[in-house]
Design a protein around this motif. Sequence first.
Motif, PDB file in Angstrom:
ATOM      1  N   VAL A  24       0.843  -1.197   0.000  1.00 14.97           N
ATOM      2  CA  VAL A  24       0.000   0.000   0.000  1.00 14.97           C
ATOM      3  C   VAL A  24       0.882   1.253   0.000  1.00 14.97           C
ATOM      4  O   VAL A  24       1.884   1.330   0.705  1.00 14.97           O
ATOM      5  CB  VAL A  24      -0.997  -0.007   1.179  1.00 14.97           C
ATOM      6  N   ILE A  26       0.676   5.596  -0.039  1.00 21.77           N
ATOM      7  CA  ILE A  26      -0.196   6.754   0.115  1.00 21.77           C
ATOM      8  C   ILE A  26       0.361   7.917  -0.683  1.00 21.77           C
ATOM      9  O   ILE A  26       1.553   7.949  -1.011  1.00 21.77           O
ATOM     10  CB  ILE A  26      -0.382   7.139   1.606  1.00 21.77           C
ATOM     11  N   SER A  81      -4.673   6.610  -0.497  1.00 20.06           N
ATOM     12  CA  SER A  81      -3.671   5.863  -1.244  1.00 20.06           C
ATOM     13  C   SER A  81      -3.361   6.498  -2.591  1.00 20.06           C
ATOM     14  O   SER A  81      -4.168   7.205  -3.180  1.00 20.06           O
ATOM     15  CB  SER A  81      -4.128   4.415  -1.461  1.00 20.06           C
ATOM     16  N   ASN A  88      -2.513  -0.764  -5.881  1.00 16.96           N
ATOM     17  CA  ASN A  88      -3.084   0.421  -5.254  1.00 16.96           C
ATOM     18  C   ASN A  88      -4.372   0.882  -5.935  1.00 16.96           C
ATOM     19  O   ASN A  88      -5.282   1.370  -5.276  1.00 16.96           O
ATOM     20  CB  ASN A  88      -2.045   1.546  -5.179  1.00 16.96           C
TER      21      ASN A  88
END
Length: 135
Positions: A24, A26, A81, A88
């Motif tokens: 993940v 961001i 994200s 993602n």
Amino acid sequence: MSKNEILLIYDKECPACDYYCQLVRIRESVGVLKLIDARDNSDVLAEITELGLDIDQGMVLKMEGEVYYAADAIHVLALISSRSGVFNRMNYWMFKSQYLSTICYPALRFFRNMLLKILAKTKINNLNINDNSRF
């Protein structure tokens, strides 16, 4: 914790959790994601325990003084994200909906618990619960 530091507390010994958290990403404009292994005895785990959150039943996201738990954590992660990369983009589309996050999270938790049982991993048990029926 700096203002733009976002903490994600999860069970690093769970291969599925660790894989998810490693992938993940961001958006840079939101801040810097810091991964914290819930199995390490840390101040943030003590804070989670004080809030009554069972880390064995959900990951925790701490951002801008707010604490998000389980389905809420995965939902907020999807919203902040990056959309770069297949993982993602899929994460965003799957969990951008609070409703879908709430529906899917129990299934994800069930499979996580089964995986830990198969791998003979112990629970973190930050709330010192003697309930063995969760696995």
